[in-house]
Scaffold this motif. Structure first.
Motif, PDB file in Angstrom:
ATOM      1  N   VAL A 102      52.823  14.246  43.937  1.00  0.00           N
ATOM      2  CA  VAL A 102      53.250  12.961  44.487  1.00  0.00           C
ATOM      3  C   VAL A 102      52.885  12.855  45.963  1.00  0.00           C
ATOM      4  O   VAL A 102      52.331  11.857  46.416  1.00  0.00           O
ATOM      5  CB  VAL A 102      54.770  12.768  44.302  1.00  0.00           C
ATOM      6  N   LEU A 112      51.682   9.479  33.434  1.00  0.00           N
ATOM      7  CA  LEU A 112      52.802  10.170  34.074  1.00  0.00           C
ATOM      8  C   LEU A 112      53.947   9.193  34.240  1.00  0.00           C
ATOM      9  O   LEU A 112      53.745   8.057  34.678  1.00  0.00           O
ATOM     10  CB  LEU A 112      52.409  10.754  35.429  1.00  0.00           C
ATOM     11  N   ALA A 154      57.628   9.070  36.118  1.00  0.00           N
ATOM     12  CA  ALA A 154      58.564   9.703  37.047  1.00  0.00           C
ATOM     13  C   ALA A 154      59.867   8.922  37.000  1.00  0.00           C
ATOM     14  O   ALA A 154      59.890   7.704  37.180  1.00  0.00           O
ATOM     15  CB  ALA A 154      57.992   9.700  38.464  1.00  0.00           C
ATOM     16  N   GLU A 184      65.475  14.887  38.822  1.00  0.00           N
ATOM     17  CA  GLU A 184      64.166  14.234  38.829  1.00  0.00           C
ATOM     18  C   GLU A 184      63.327  14.773  37.677  1.00  0.00           C
ATOM     19  O   GLU A 184      63.221  15.982  37.474  1.00  0.00           O
ATOM     20  CB  GLU A 184      63.446  14.491  40.154  1.00  0.00           C
ATOM     21  N   ARG A 226      59.499  14.539  35.590  1.00  0.00           N
ATOM     22  CA  ARG A 226      58.109  14.132  35.523  1.00  0.00           C
ATOM     23  C   ARG A 226      57.647  14.374  34.087  1.00  0.00           C
ATOM     24  O   ARG A 226      57.567  15.517  33.633  1.00  0.00           O
ATOM     25  CB  ARG A 226      57.229  14.928  36.489  1.00  0.00           C
ATOM     26  N   TYR A 247      61.992  19.312  40.648  1.00  0.00           N
ATOM     27  CA  TYR A 247      61.958  18.436  39.478  1.00  0.00           C
ATOM     28  C   TYR A 247      61.646  19.221  38.213  1.00  0.00           C
ATOM     29  O   TYR A 247      61.255  20.399  38.255  1.00  0.00           O
ATOM     30  CB  TYR A 247      60.961  17.297  39.666  1.00  0.00           C
ATOM     31  N   LEU A 287      59.433  19.262  34.662  1.00  0.00           N
ATOM     32  CA  LEU A 287      58.196  18.759  34.074  1.00  0.00           C
ATOM     33  C   LEU A 287      58.261  18.949  32.565  1.00  0.00           C
ATOM     34  O   LEU A 287      58.546  20.048  32.077  1.00  0.00           O
ATOM     35  CB  LEU A 287      56.994  19.518  34.649  1.00  0.00           C
TER      36      LEU A 287
END
Length: 323
Positions: free
Chosen positions: A24, A101, A103, A115, A117, A198, A200
């Motif tokens: 990001v 993607l 987010a 968070e 992703r 975050y 994933l």
């Protein structure tokens, strides 16, 4: 004060700093630079900086040929990409694969914000050099587990929640139908969100447990091999056709790398200047110490000279003192 800040933004007088140069932070840094702002990037990962100097880190993080994001996107990835655009872009000549993607933010088991992703698989991702702190097996094993519903977490996230850095673990997230536990199969270095970290996961995993959230926040394009040399031209063609209609910002892989290196060179120039300044200060400090020692000996040497010590003896005395 607010109006003054707005004026400085409009005139590009505001200096911008981006902390965390991951998936990001790096594109954000590039967009500010392209918009005409004076930008500096910061990251606490020394390995990343060394790889950046060697050119390998950018190759690892920028695998796609073209990157697309909503115009005016900020660090927290506000905005979404129109599904119609995604359908249109898949039909374009030279486009081999479209990667998505998403987010977003969900809640953990104690209702703290997490968070997320969510990404679709990328070509050759198992053969790419991975910046992992820990992994439960080979890259093939990790990505296979990811396809089956496991997750990866950033090092910052692991430390934030006191998760083990060298062993398997689980995290619990509040899905639409209640709490859901996910196996952690890898911990990676990334500081895009330096205070939060975050999680994933695969896009299909996210859509399974949060089916009502189908927003897409970033798109990356992988081109056919014969189209890769024309990536800049294709980026400009797509910009002319789609950017204004869907309010998008498009950048080629090469353009991002070039802009990133310009910004980082600017940052490293300051580092080199500070290193030179530190060297000068250290030299002045040593010189001042030697001069002060010499001044302290002036009265003593004057007394010895008055008592008859010859000039050649002055050269011998310091040697005896050292001995």
């Amino acid at each position: 004060m607010v109006q003054d800040f707005i004026n400085r933004l409009e005139t590009k007088e505001t200096r911008v700093g981006v902390v965390g140069l991951g998936y990001v932070g790096l594109p954000l840094l590039i967009e500010f630079s392209k918009a005409g702002f004076y930008v500096r990037g910061f990251d606490v990962d020394i390995n990343k900086i060394e790889q950046l100097n060697e050119g390998t880190w950018l190759d690892n993080i920028l695998a796609a040929d073209i990157y697309i994001s909503p115009a005016g996107q900020n660090l927290r990835i506000d905005g979404q990409i129109d599904p119609t655009f995604i359908a249109d872009i898949q039909q374009k000549e030279g486009v081999k694969q479209v990667n998505l993607l998403q987010a977003t933010t969900v809640f953990g088991e104690n209702y703290q914000p997490i968070e997320i992703r969510a990404v679709t698989p990328q070509p050759d991702e198992t053969r790419r050099q991975n910046t992992w702190l820990w992994a439960a097996g080979s890259p093939d094993d990790v990505f296979a587990a990811l396809d089956q519903g496991a997750v990866m977490i950033s090092e910052v996230f692991a430390r934030r929640f006191d998760l083990p850095l060298d062993a398997p673990s689980e995290i619990t997230l509040m899905a639409e139908n209640g709490a859901k536990s996910f196996n952690v199969v890898a911990i990676f270095y990334d500081y895009a969100l330096p205070e939060l970290g975050y999680v994933l996961m695969r896009m299909q995993t996210y859509r399974t447990y949060w089916p009502d959230d189908d927003e897409i926040t970033n798109v990356s394009l992988f081109l056919e091999p014969e189209a890769i040399p024309r990536a800049d031209l294709i980026t400009q063609e797509l910009t002319d056709e789609f950017a204004a209609r869907y309010r998008l910002s498009l950048s080629s892989n090469r353009a991002i790398k070039e802009n990133a290196l310009v910004v980082f060179d600017r940052t490293f120039t300051i580092t080199a200047a500070l290193r030179l300044l530190a060297t000068v200060v250290a030299f002045i400090g040593v010189l001042s110490t030697l001069m002060s020692l010499q001044l302290e000996r002036t009265r003593e040497l004057g007394t010895l000279r008055a008592n008859g010590m010859s000039l050649p003896s002055f050269g011998v005395k310091p040697c005896w003192n050292r001995a």
